[in-house]
Design a protein around this motif. Structure first.
Motif, PDB file in Angstrom:
ATOM      1  N   LYS A  32       0.881  -1.276   0.043  1.00  0.00           N
ATOM      2  CA  LYS A  32      -0.060   0.128  -0.039  1.00  0.00           C
ATOM      3  C   LYS A  32       0.903   1.377   0.073  1.00  0.00           C
ATOM      4  CE  LYS A  32      -3.447   0.154   2.683  1.00  0.00           C
ATOM      5  NZ  LYS A  32      -4.255   0.183   4.014  1.00  0.00           N
ATOM      6  N   VAL A  33       0.337   2.487  -0.924  1.00  0.00           N
ATOM      7  CA  VAL A  33       1.233   3.759  -0.764  1.00  0.00           C
ATOM      8  C   VAL A  33       0.290   4.681  -0.299  1.00  0.00           C
ATOM      9  CG1 VAL A  33       2.577   5.147  -1.992  1.00  0.00           C
ATOM     10  CG2 VAL A  33       2.832   2.719  -2.363  1.00  0.00           C
ATOM     11  N   TYR A  34       0.250   5.230   0.670  1.00  0.00           N
ATOM     12  CA  TYR A  34      -0.137   6.384   0.819  1.00  0.00           C
ATOM     13  C   TYR A  34       0.465   7.696   0.234  1.00  0.00           C
ATOM     14  CZ  TYR A  34      -2.708   4.017   4.698  1.00  0.00           C
ATOM     15  OH  TYR A  34      -3.560   3.100   5.639  1.00  0.00           O
ATOM     16  N   ALA A  35      -0.440   8.384  -0.644  1.00  0.00           N
ATOM     17  CA  ALA A  35       0.195   9.379  -1.430  1.00  0.00           C
ATOM     18  C   ALA A  35      -0.285  10.608  -1.036  1.00  0.00           C
ATOM     19  CB  ALA A  35       0.024   9.271  -3.005  1.00  0.00           C
ATOM     20  N   THR A  36       0.485  11.341  -0.155  1.00  0.00           N
ATOM     21  CA  THR A  36      -0.019  12.926   0.545  1.00  0.00           C
ATOM     22  C   THR A  36       0.233  14.016  -0.329  1.00  0.00           C
ATOM     23  OG1 THR A  36       1.806  13.379   1.978  1.00  0.00           O
ATOM     24  CG2 THR A  36       0.183  11.560   2.476  1.00  0.00           C
ATOM     25  N   LEU A  55      -2.224  16.264   3.260  1.00  0.00           N
ATOM     26  CA  LEU A  55      -1.159  16.427   4.441  1.00  0.00           C
ATOM     27  C   LEU A  55      -0.572  17.713   3.920  1.00  0.00           C
ATOM     28  CD1 LEU A  55       1.170  14.006   6.077  1.00  0.00           C
ATOM     29  CD2 LEU A  55       1.963  16.322   5.294  1.00  0.00           C
ATOM     30  N   ASP A  56      -0.367  18.735   4.874  1.00  0.00           N
ATOM     31  CA  ASP A  56       0.372  19.988   4.670  1.00  0.00           C
ATOM     32  C   ASP A  56       1.387  20.073   5.346  1.00  0.00           C
ATOM     33  OD1 ASP A  56       1.279  22.661   4.606  1.00  0.00           O
ATOM     34  OD2 ASP A  56      -0.592  23.332   3.882  1.00  0.00           O
ATOM     35  N   LEU A  57       2.581  20.285   5.455  1.00  0.00           N
ATOM     36  CA  LEU A  57       3.642  20.389   6.333  1.00  0.00           C
ATOM     37  C   LEU A  57       3.608  21.409   7.501  1.00  0.00           C
ATOM     38  CD1 LEU A  57       6.872  19.470   4.549  1.00  0.00           C
ATOM     39  CD2 LEU A  57       5.460  17.845   5.884  1.00  0.00           C
ATOM     40  N   LEU A  58       2.811  22.668   6.975  1.00  0.00           N
ATOM     41  CA  LEU A  58       2.543  23.645   7.758  1.00  0.00           C
ATOM     42  C   LEU A  58       1.198  23.618   8.596  1.00  0.00           C
ATOM     43  CD1 LEU A  58       3.831  26.834   5.634  1.00  0.00           C
ATOM     44  CD2 LEU A  58       5.082  25.123   7.063  1.00  0.00           C
ATOM     45  N   ASP A  59       0.604  22.512   8.614  1.00  0.00           N
ATOM     46  CA  ASP A  59      -0.757  22.301   9.032  1.00  0.00           C
ATOM     47  C   ASP A  59      -0.818  21.139  10.055  1.00  0.00           C
ATOM     48  OD1 ASP A  59      -3.382  21.770   9.989  1.00  0.00           O
ATOM     49  OD2 ASP A  59      -4.296  21.824   7.811  1.00  0.00           O
ATOM     50  N   GLU A  60      -0.381  21.264  11.362  1.00  0.00           N
ATOM     51  CA  GLU A  60      -0.273  20.076  12.291  1.00  0.00           C
ATOM     52  C   GLU A  60      -1.419  19.191  12.160  1.00  0.00           C
ATOM     53  OE1 GLU A  60       1.971  19.273  16.358  1.00  0.00           O
ATOM     54  OE2 GLU A  60       1.638  21.253  15.921  1.00  0.00           O
ATOM     55  N   LYS A  61      -2.676  19.834  12.271  1.00  0.00           N
ATOM     56  CA  LYS A  61      -3.748  18.779  12.316  1.00  0.00           C
ATOM     57  C   LYS A  61      -3.944  18.089  11.174  1.00  0.00           C
ATOM     58  CE  LYS A  61      -8.800  19.100  12.658  1.00  0.00           C
ATOM     59  NZ  LYS A  61     -10.034  19.727  12.700  1.00  0.00           N
ATOM     60  N   SER A  62      -3.497  18.383   9.975  1.00  0.00           N
ATOM     61  CA  SER A  62      -3.390  17.662   8.638  1.00  0.00           C
ATOM     62  C   SER A  62      -2.443  16.407   9.044  1.00  0.00           C
ATOM     63  CB  SER A  62      -3.166  18.424   7.588  1.00  0.00           C
ATOM     64  OG  SER A  62      -1.892  18.623   7.465  1.00  0.00           O
ATOM     65  N   VAL A  64      -1.533  15.069  12.064  1.00  0.00           N
ATOM     66  CA  VAL A  64      -2.081  14.307  13.013  1.00  0.00           C
ATOM     67  C   VAL A  64      -3.165  13.473  12.291  1.00  0.00           C
ATOM     68  CG1 VAL A  64      -3.507  14.258  15.260  1.00  0.00           C
ATOM     69  CG2 VAL A  64      -1.642  15.894  14.973  1.00  0.00           C
ATOM     70  N   ASN A  65      -3.946  14.002  11.862  1.00  0.00           N
ATOM     71  CA  ASN A  65      -5.127  13.314  10.918  1.00  0.00           C
ATOM     72  C   ASN A  65      -4.623  12.044  10.108  1.00  0.00           C
ATOM     73  OD1 ASN A  65      -7.094  14.697  12.084  1.00  0.00           O
ATOM     74  ND2 ASN A  65      -7.469  16.056  10.423  1.00  0.00           N
ATOM     75  N   ALA A  66      -3.575  12.451   9.333  1.00  0.00           N
ATOM     76  CA  ALA A  66      -2.845  11.356   8.239  1.00  0.00           C
ATOM     77  C   ALA A  66      -2.321  10.442   9.171  1.00  0.00           C
ATOM     78  CB  ALA A  66      -1.699  12.214   7.620  1.00  0.00           C
ATOM     79  N   ALA A  67      -1.673  10.597  10.312  1.00  0.00           N
ATOM     80  CA  ALA A  67      -1.166   9.588  11.082  1.00  0.00           C
ATOM     81  C   ALA A  67      -2.316   8.741  11.603  1.00  0.00           C
ATOM     82  CB  ALA A  67      -0.049  10.099  12.292  1.00  0.00           C
ATOM     83  N   ALA A  68      -3.420   8.983  11.837  1.00  0.00           N
ATOM     84  CA  ALA A  68      -4.318   8.323  12.613  1.00  0.00           C
ATOM     85  C   ALA A  68      -5.121   7.474  11.332  1.00  0.00           C
ATOM     86  CB  ALA A  68      -5.581   9.353  13.052  1.00  0.00           C
ATOM     87  N   ALA A  69      -5.131   7.921  10.092  1.00  0.00           N
ATOM     88  CA  ALA A  69      -5.771   7.241   9.105  1.00  0.00           C
ATOM     89  C   ALA A  69      -4.662   6.104   8.681  1.00  0.00           C
ATOM     90  CB  ALA A  69      -5.897   8.307   8.097  1.00  0.00           C
ATOM     91  N   ALA A 113       4.956  12.614  14.432  1.00  0.00           N
ATOM     92  CA  ALA A 113       3.398  11.849  14.352  1.00  0.00           C
ATOM     93  C   ALA A 113       3.514  10.315  14.031  1.00  0.00           C
ATOM     94  CB  ALA A 113       2.615  12.390  13.215  1.00  0.00           C
ATOM     95  N   PHE A 114       4.639  10.026  13.179  1.00  0.00           N
ATOM     96  CA  PHE A 114       4.690   8.731  12.700  1.00  0.00           C
ATOM     97  C   PHE A 114       5.477   7.755  13.498  1.00  0.00           C
ATOM     98  CE2 PHE A 114       2.255  10.300   9.176  1.00  0.00           C
ATOM     99  CZ  PHE A 114       1.453   9.142   8.822  1.00  0.00           C
ATOM    100  N   ALA A 115       6.304   8.507  14.192  1.00  0.00           N
ATOM    101  CA  ALA A 115       7.329   7.379  15.175  1.00  0.00           C
ATOM    102  C   ALA A 115       6.616   6.451  15.902  1.00  0.00           C
ATOM    103  CB  ALA A 115       8.238   8.425  15.830  1.00  0.00           C
TER     104      ALA A 115
END
Length: 237
Positions: A32-36, A55-62, A64-69, A113-115
């Motif tokens: 699987k590849v998550y393309a952000t 995913l936007d590097l300047l948007d921390e919520k995005s 966090v949401n990507a890591a959750a997904a 987020a991903f560690a």
């Protein structure tokens, strides 16, 4: 680490080096590849193994949401970046901060987020796309060079911090690839696919550093010498 069967997430996957990472991962059998991207709706997806994510590097919520997904990720590829071209002495400090916020803090946010995700999945790997400008500066690259130098040593520090969870942390250096970011610049450019291939070869070999092209190899080897070879101007210039 074997690429076949891995589950990868790539930042900045919509074009350039990031898009070629997607292609190479699929060819090598990634499960699987998550393309952000900041605009994932523009991603050209023709393989069912690819999942688009915002995913936007300047948007921390995005982030966090990507890591959750993407709790199944085993390979994180930090590719997204910008180049403002800001001059350190005369340009606006807020513009200079954009380079640092993106390359240093943005990439670090993604790693933080991903560690835990990587740890839960056996360790995996982190790839940071760096630059020959991590080591030297050239005219017109002031803010970018500072940001990449900071990202390089962040990569080294994170490598130490994640060693206990068996996470490989790889830094990839290159001078210039034929991407939109380098469009119009008069410099030798390598194919972005070569960057993806070299990096993934290095992941499989557990290489912590990959020097993709001759300029990167030359500069790395020359760092122990006199820096005047990089910064002295010819007489009369």
């Amino acid at each position: 680490m074997d690429i076949a069967g891995s589950i990868a997430l790539i930042t900045g996957a919509n074009r350039g080096i990031g898009r070629h990472f997607v292609d190479q991962l699929l060819v090598r059998g990634a499960a699987k590849v998550y393309a952000t991207a900041r605009r994932p709706e523009l991603l050209d997806i023709s393989d069912s193994r690819v999942t688009p994510l915002y995913l936007d590097l300047l948007d921390e919520k995005s982030i966090v949401n990507a890591a959750a997904a993407a709790q199944d990720v085993t390979l994180l590829i930090n590719n997204a970046g910008i180049a403002t071209g800001a001059n350190l002495v005369t340009d606006d400090l807020d513009t200079i901060r954009q380079d640092l916020e993106t390359h240093l803090f943005g990439t670090l946010r993604v790693i933080r987020a991903f560690a835990p995700v990587l740890a839960a999945n056996g360790g995996g790997a982190v790839v940071n796309i760096l630059s020959v400008l991590s080591w030297i500066a050239t005219e017109g690259t002031g803010a970018y060079s500072v940001a990449k130098a900071a990202e390089w040593n962040m990569t080294n520090s994170v490598r130490l911090e994640l060693s206990d969870q068996q996470t490989l942390v790889q830094g990839v250096h290159l001078a210039a690839a034929d991407t939109d970011m380098m469009e119009g610049r008069d410099a030798p450019k390598i194919a972005p696919a070569d960057v993806a291939r070299a990096s993934l070869d290095g992941v499989q070999a557990r290489a912590i550093e990959v020097l993709v092209d001759d300029p990167s190899r030359f500069v790395k080897a020359a760092l122990s010498g006199d820096p005047a070879q990089f910064y002295s101007r010819p007489s009369g210039s």
